[in-house]
Scaffold this active site. Structure first.
Site, PDB file in Angstrom:
ATOM      1  N   GLY A 251       0.511  -7.875 -12.005  1.00  0.00           N
ATOM      2  CA  GLY A 251      -0.567  -7.059 -12.556  1.00  0.00           C
ATOM      3  C   GLY A 251      -0.100  -5.615 -12.597  1.00  0.00           C
ATOM      4  N   ARG A 252      -0.084  -5.005 -11.409  1.00  0.00           N
ATOM      5  CA  ARG A 252       0.272  -3.594 -11.281  1.00  0.00           C
ATOM      6  C   ARG A 252       1.599  -3.228 -11.971  1.00  0.00           C
ATOM      7  NH1 ARG A 252      -1.454  -0.783  -7.046  1.00  0.00           N
ATOM      8  NH2 ARG A 252      -1.706  -2.731  -5.910  1.00  0.00           N
TER       9      ARG A 252
ATOM     10  N   CYS B 136     -21.274  12.898  -6.095  1.00  0.00           N
ATOM     11  CA  CYS B 136     -21.962  13.467  -4.939  1.00  0.00           C
ATOM     12  C   CYS B 136     -21.593  12.668  -3.703  1.00  0.00           C
ATOM     13  CB  CYS B 136     -23.459  13.446  -5.175  1.00  0.00           C
ATOM     14  SG  CYS B 136     -23.882  14.422  -6.613  1.00  0.00           S
ATOM     15  N   GLU B 137     -20.421  12.940  -3.198  1.00  0.00           N
ATOM     16  CA  GLU B 137     -19.837  12.113  -2.143  1.00  0.00           C
ATOM     17  C   GLU B 137     -18.608  12.872  -1.647  1.00  0.00           C
ATOM     18  OE1 GLU B 137     -20.044   8.684  -0.139  1.00  0.00           O
ATOM     19  OE2 GLU B 137     -20.980   8.480  -2.102  1.00  0.00           O
TER      20      GLU B 137
ATOM     21  N   GLY C 206       2.614  -8.990  -7.337  1.00  0.00           N
ATOM     22  CA  GLY C 206       2.768  -8.088  -6.214  1.00  0.00           C
ATOM     23  C   GLY C 206       3.926  -7.113  -6.196  1.00  0.00           C
TER      24      GLY C 206
ATOM     25  N   ARG D 169      -9.360   4.521  -6.064  1.00  0.00           N
ATOM     26  CA  ARG D 169      -8.293   3.975  -5.213  1.00  0.00           C
ATOM     27  C   ARG D 169      -7.979   4.812  -3.980  1.00  0.00           C
ATOM     28  NH1 ARG D 169      -3.545   3.203  -6.720  1.00  0.00           N
ATOM     29  NH2 ARG D 169      -3.130   1.418  -5.402  1.00  0.00           N
TER      30      ARG D 169
HETATM   31  C1  LIG Z   1      -4.079  -9.209  -7.384  1.00  0.00           C
HETATM   32  C2  LIG Z   1      -3.380 -10.473  -7.669  1.00  0.00           C
HETATM   33  C3  LIG Z   1      -2.257 -10.483  -8.482  1.00  0.00           C
HETATM   34  C4  LIG Z   1      -1.644  -9.239  -9.041  1.00  0.00           C
HETATM   35  O1  LIG Z   1      -1.130  -8.433  -8.041  1.00  0.00           O
HETATM   36  P1  LIG Z   1      -0.321  -7.088  -8.436  1.00  0.00           P
HETATM   37  O2  LIG Z   1      -0.059  -6.463  -7.130  1.00  0.00           O
HETATM   38  O3  LIG Z   1      -1.229  -6.281  -9.290  1.00  0.00           O
HETATM   39  O4  LIG Z   1       0.909  -7.515  -9.149  1.00  0.00           O
HETATM   40  C5  LIG Z   1      -1.690 -11.710  -8.775  1.00  0.00           C
HETATM   41  N1  LIG Z   1      -2.204 -12.866  -8.282  1.00  0.00           N
HETATM   42  C6  LIG Z   1      -3.285 -12.875  -7.491  1.00  0.00           C
HETATM   43  C7  LIG Z   1      -3.802 -14.164  -6.990  1.00  0.00           C
HETATM   44  C8  LIG Z   1      -3.908 -11.699  -7.146  1.00  0.00           C
HETATM   45  O5  LIG Z   1      -4.963 -11.722  -6.331  1.00  0.00           O
END
Ligand SMILES: *Cc1c(COP(=O)(O)O)cnc(C)c1O
Length: 435
Positions: free
Chosen positions: A295-296, A364-365, A251, A333
């Protein structure tokens, strides 16, 4: 960082936007558009920010898991493996992709609030190390399948610690009323913990929480750690079960536009570690191995998308539209979350950006907007190159074939060179499943 949102973005003498030190016009000419670029050097650097901080601050056994839903394709699993990261997978499709890339599935953690029986069987067939269990029905299904196979499946229980990280509602997941996990506050967390400890087919390794995404707020992970460690202390005392692992989820935020904040992730992890050390000492519990699932913050700024402009529509007295050869099919997004992006006319970087316009896609949106209300140079026109920055997270992985638009390839940039990691979809690919 200069004038750009990430230090891997620059402009060369010809006024062309460069990514990872390479001219985007040259890359677009070589590979075509729309095109996803991934700066592998930046990707590895982002992974090392986490792995270095983990080595410094947490006990052996602690591990960074790449939340592969942010961008899942074979090469990224290979890179994660080389960099010593575990992975978080959320579907049989991600399990399959990781496995087929040669990823060590013992280091995979299988999430999702609804794993089907087929998912559970497939993940066990592939030797997925851990399941992160969302609720009681799933827990019983995993126990039944593991018992049938004569194994004890390691798992974490996903709990909701009741923390609101004050980010966008669709990406907040840590509050009591979330669709994910079992709430500590309602007693459901304790009920599922007690149940897990009675089931012969499962090995409760620890607990998981994930409070949200795009987290900049200083102490979200600290607050979550304290709640989770207090819960772990309660379980140790009441049930005699010492949690071996605590997964704090993902996150951390990344800047998409100049007004966004930045997070010094290495320093932040040090602060979280200090709170964990202190809290474990106060509670008199052994410190569990710590996991995080970014992730991000691993992939977002390693990505950029290139498009070719197809039309510039000026509606006098109203507004202007710059249309490109991709759109919500490769980047949904803005349509989904109203996400912000920094966009450029990549071959007119020396011209002032004075034309206020919406950068829109070809679907087309009317909602097919990549970014409203941006500025492009007055002379932008058909054939120009447009670039959207920070598209490495939740773009390719959320892409669709809406309007039967083939998905772009992913080209990796490494050491001044480039290679195709995912090829461009063809028209034949689009009909490959049709009878
Ligand atoms: C989406 C998610 C992540 C990754 O979140 P980021 O914001 O991309 O770092 C990690 N753990 C869980 C359980 C998630 O659903």
């Amino acid at each position: 960082m200069g004038d750009f949102i990430c230090e891997n973005i620059s402009v060369n003498a010809e006024g062309h936007l460069c990514f990872g030190g390479q001219d985007t016009a040259v890359l677009a000419a070589q590979y075509g558009t729309p095109l996803y670029l991934m700066d592998e050097d930046r990707l590895r650097r982002n992974m090392r920010v986490y792995t270095d901080a983990f080595r410094r601050h947490f006990a052996p056994g602690s591990r960074v898991l790449f939340a592969s839903k942010a961008n899942a394709f074979r090469q990224i699993y290979r890179i994660a493996r080389e960099e010593g990261l575990g992975v978080d997978v959320v579907s049989a499709g991600e399990v399959h992709t990781a496995k087929s890339a040669g990823y060590d599935m013992a280091l995979a953690y299988f999430h999702s609030n609804n794993k089907t029986d087929a998912d559970i069987r497939y993940a066990m067939d592939c030797g997925v190390g851990y399941f992160v269990v969302d609720g009681e029905e799933e827990l019983r299904a995993i126990d039944a399948e593991a018992t049938k196979r004569g194994i004890r499946q390691k798992l974490l229980l996903r709990l909701t610690p009741g923390i609101d990280p004050h980010t966008y509602a669709a990406v907040d997941t840590g509050q009591v009323d979330s669709k994910f996990g079992s709430a500590i506050e309602t007693g459901q967390a304790e009920a599922i913990t007690a149940l897990a400890l009675t089931l012969p087919g499962v090995d409760l390794a620890g607990f998981h929480c994930h409070v949200g995404s795009q987290v900049f707020d200083e102490d979200v992970f600290e607050r979550a750690s304290v709640v989770m460690l207090e819960y772990i202390a309660m379980v140790a005392q009441k049930y005699g079960c010492a949690a071996r692992e605590l997964d704090l989820g993902g996150g951390y935020g990344v800047p998409y536009v100049a007004s966004d904040g930045t997070v010094d992730i290495g320093a932040r992890i040090g602060e979280v570690a200090a709170v964990i050390h202190k809290t474990c000492a106060r509670l008199g519990i052994a410190e569990p191995a710590i996991l995080m699932e970014p992730g991000r913050s691993i992939v977002a700024d390693a990505g950029m998308t290139l498009y070719t402009v197809g039309s510039v529509k000026r509606i006098p007295g109203y507004k202007n539209y710059v249309s490109v050869d991709g759109g919500m099919s490769d980047n949904p997004r803005f349509a989904l979350y109203g996400s912000k992006y920094t966009c450029y006319a990549a071959t007119r970087m020396h011209e002032p950006a004075t034309l206020r316009c919406d950068l829109v896609g070809r679907c087309c949106e009317s909602g097919d907007v990549i970014q409203p209300d941006i500025c492009m140079p007055e002379r932008v026109r058909r054939g120009d190159l447009a670039a959207v920055c920070t598209t490495g997270a939740y773009n390719y992985s959320m892409a669709s074939n809406y309007n039967r638009i083939p998905r772009p390839p992913i080209v990796m940039l490494r050491d001044g060179g480039s290679y195709v990691a995912v090829r461009r979809e063809t028209l034949e690919d689009l009909t490959a499943l049709d009878n």
